[in-house]
Motif scaffolding. Structure first.
Motif, mmCIF file in Angstrom:
data_model
loop_
_atom_site.group_PDB
_atom_site.id
_atom_site.type_symbol
_atom_site.label_atom_id
_atom_site.label_comp_id
_atom_site.label_asym_id
_atom_site.label_seq_id
_atom_site.Cartn_x
_atom_site.Cartn_y
_atom_site.Cartn_z
ATOM 1 N N VAL A 10 38.316 -30.537 -8.923
ATOM 2 C CA VAL A 10 38.548 -30.553 -10.369
ATOM 3 C C VAL A 10 37.288 -30.948 -11.128
ATOM 4 O O VAL A 10 37.090 -30.533 -12.280
ATOM 5 C CB VAL A 10 39.713 -31.507 -10.713
ATOM 6 N N VAL A 11 36.415 -31.746 -10.507
ATOM 7 C CA VAL A 11 35.140 -32.091 -11.166
ATOM 8 C C VAL A 11 34.305 -30.833 -11.344
ATOM 9 O O VAL A 11 33.642 -30.642 -12.378
ATOM 10 C CB VAL A 11 34.386 -33.157 -10.338
ATOM 11 N N GLY A 12 34.322 -29.951 -10.351
ATOM 12 C CA GLY A 12 33.620 -28.679 -10.480
ATOM 13 C C GLY A 12 34.195 -27.821 -11.591
ATOM 14 O O GLY A 12 33.451 -27.131 -12.299
ATOM 15 N N MET A 13 35.514 -27.874 -11.750
ATOM 16 C CA MET A 13 36.144 -27.111 -12.836
ATOM 17 C C MET A 13 35.719 -27.644 -14.192
ATOM 18 O O MET A 13 35.505 -26.875 -15.141
ATOM 19 C CB MET A 13 37.669 -27.167 -12.682
ATOM 20 N N VAL A 14 35.568 -28.980 -14.292
ATOM 21 C CA VAL A 14 35.079 -29.569 -15.541
ATOM 22 C C VAL A 14 33.643 -29.151 -15.792
ATOM 23 O O VAL A 14 33.256 -28.796 -16.921
ATOM 24 C CB VAL A 14 35.200 -31.109 -15.492
ATOM 25 N N LEU A 15 32.822 -29.199 -14.737
ATOM 26 C CA LEU A 15 31.401 -28.843 -14.874
ATOM 27 C C LEU A 15 31.241 -27.389 -15.300
ATOM 28 O O LEU A 15 30.340 -27.061 -16.088
ATOM 29 C CB LEU A 15 30.692 -29.093 -13.540
ATOM 30 N N ARG A 16 32.121 -26.514 -14.813
ATOM 31 C CA ARG A 16 32.018 -25.076 -15.145
ATOM 32 C C ARG A 16 32.783 -24.723 -16.431
ATOM 33 O O ARG A 16 32.935 -23.544 -16.756
ATOM 34 C CB ARG A 16 32.578 -24.255 -13.973
ATOM 35 N N ASP A 17 33.248 -25.755 -17.145
ATOM 36 C CA ASP A 17 33.975 -25.566 -18.418
ATOM 37 C C ASP A 17 35.259 -24.767 -18.234
ATOM 38 O O ASP A 17 35.740 -24.109 -19.181
ATOM 39 C CB ASP A 17 33.087 -24.872 -19.475
ATOM 40 N N GLU A 18 35.829 -24.803 -17.037
ATOM 41 C CA GLU A 18 37.112 -24.152 -16.823
ATOM 42 C C GLU A 18 38.257 -24.991 -17.380
ATOM 43 O O GLU A 18 39.294 -24.460 -17.773
ATOM 44 C CB GLU A 18 37.318 -23.906 -15.316
ATOM 45 N N ILE A 19 38.071 -26.297 -17.396
ATOM 46 C CA ILE A 19 39.032 -27.216 -18.017
ATOM 47 C C ILE A 19 38.242 -28.236 -18.820
ATOM 48 O O ILE A 19 37.044 -28.459 -18.581
ATOM 49 C CB ILE A 19 39.911 -27.936 -16.973
#
Length: 368
Positions: A10-19
């Motif tokens: 989920v940290v990667g999703m935050v970094l990629r602006d997915e969430i």
């Protein structure tokens, strides 16, 4: 965070602006803080070790457990030596004092054994030299019988379990000597905690993981608690709160959660870097902490889970079961078998003696 600057989960999703925000039970670490902005911590967790519930030790020979093998050996040696001592003393008194013998060596030794198992003594003695020996022996038997009876009651009343793993100091014994596999969540804070340790018990613990077959030690976090139940002798290093909730979900009576915890984890929400709502999140989190809502909600959820799946741990065993007395029945059957074997030998011996006696009588008749 990966070496190339990317992040997973989920940290990667935050970094990629997915969430915009990741609201999960997530520890704040230095590498994660490089990929996201974390709110104020709202919960402090620790790390523990979870494993299968310890099993009851083999009780086949529980009746022998009150004494060590050396003590049993000394008791047997005492019976044999006392029988020999009394027989020698009987011979001396018969020769010097012209007193009647107290019996054969076999009869004396058997009566000494009867005293040990509280079955009385059928030997009658008139001399005080013999009585002093028996007085010392009866005192010895009283102490042995009292200690054996009291210890056996305690052993049978409280079933002994295999020694569980409660702390990091127990891991070398479990992994090296008892065949356990140590595991934790792949690419998690727990893995990096041990991997980058430069000294001390964390570094020693890192060497206990299976690095030849990493899939045996580093597993997917969602499946780890099921693996604890499915694998034989699998230890999983887990956040304490997660360990408790998953154990309740699968059945708390099936798990053992280590009594010692270590390495505090600070839990917060991961927001996108520069997120405008972070300050408002921080304000709300502080209000919830000050009101005690975080702890209350945690306890309420744990209570709900406990009620939904009550503890099925069996009650303390009161009646003595057959498993605890197997050795007693084994000894009884062994006695029957040995008795039958000895009877056959005696019958053979009797037949030989009878034949020889008949031959001697025949020769005697021929001479007459």
């Amino acid at each position: 965070m990966q070496p190339d600057g990317t992040a997973t989960g989920v940290v990667g999703m935050v970094l990629r602006d997915e969430i915009n925000v990741a609201m999960a039970h997530m520890a704040i670490t230095k590498t994660r803080a490089m990929a996201a902005d974390f709110t104020h911590l709202y919960y402090q967790d620790t790390i523990t070790i979870i494993s299968q519930a310890p099993t009851i030790k083999n009780r086949t020979f529980a009746v022998f457990s009150p004494f060590q093998s050396m003590v049993w050996g000394l008791i047997i040696l005492s019976i044999l030596s006392l029988g020999l001592i009394l027989r020698v003393l009987s011979n001396l008194t018969e020769y010097c004092l012209e007193q009647e013998s107290i019996g054969t060596l076999q009869a004396v030794t058997f009566n000494i054994f009867r005293s040990v198992i509280n079955q009385g003594n059928q030997i009658s003695v008139a001399l005080w030299s013999h009585r002093c020996v028996f007085f010392a022996w009866y005192s010895f038997c009283l102490i042995v019988y009292a200690l054996y009876s009291g210890t056996l009651i305690a052993v049978l009343a409280i079933p002994p379990y295999e020694k569980p793993v409660d702390s990091l100091t127990d891991l070398p014994r479990a992994v090296k000597h008892e065949g356990y596999t140590l595991g934790t969540s792949r690419l998690s804070m727990m893995e990096f905690l041990f991997k980058y340790a430069t000294e001390g018990i964390y570094k020693d613990t890192w060497a206990l993981f299976n690095h030849k077959d990493r899939d045996q030690s580093f597993v997917q976090g969602d499946l780890a608690y099921k693996l604890v139940l499915e694998r034989d002798k699998f230890l999983y290093i887990s956040p304490s709160l997660r360990a408790k909730t998953e154990a309740m979900r699968y059945g708390i009576e099936r798990f053992h959660i280590g009594r010692d915890t270590f390495s505090s984890m600070w839990i917060g929400y991961a927001c996108a870097i520069g997120a405008p709502f972070k300050d408002e999140f921080n304000r709300l989190i502080l209000r919830m902490i000050q009101a005690g809502l975080i702890i209350k909600w945690k306890e309420d959820e744990l209570m709900k889970m406990k009620k939904a799946r009550p503890d099925k741990t069996p009650p303390m065993e009161r009646p003595i079961k057959l498993i605890y007395l197997q050795a007693a029945f084994y000894m009884l059957f062994l006695g029957y078998i040995i008795s039958t074997f000895v009877f056959l030998l005696e019958k053979i011996q009797f037949g030989i003696c009878k034949t020889k006696s008949a031959q001697l009588k025949g020769k005697a008749a021929e001479l007459h």
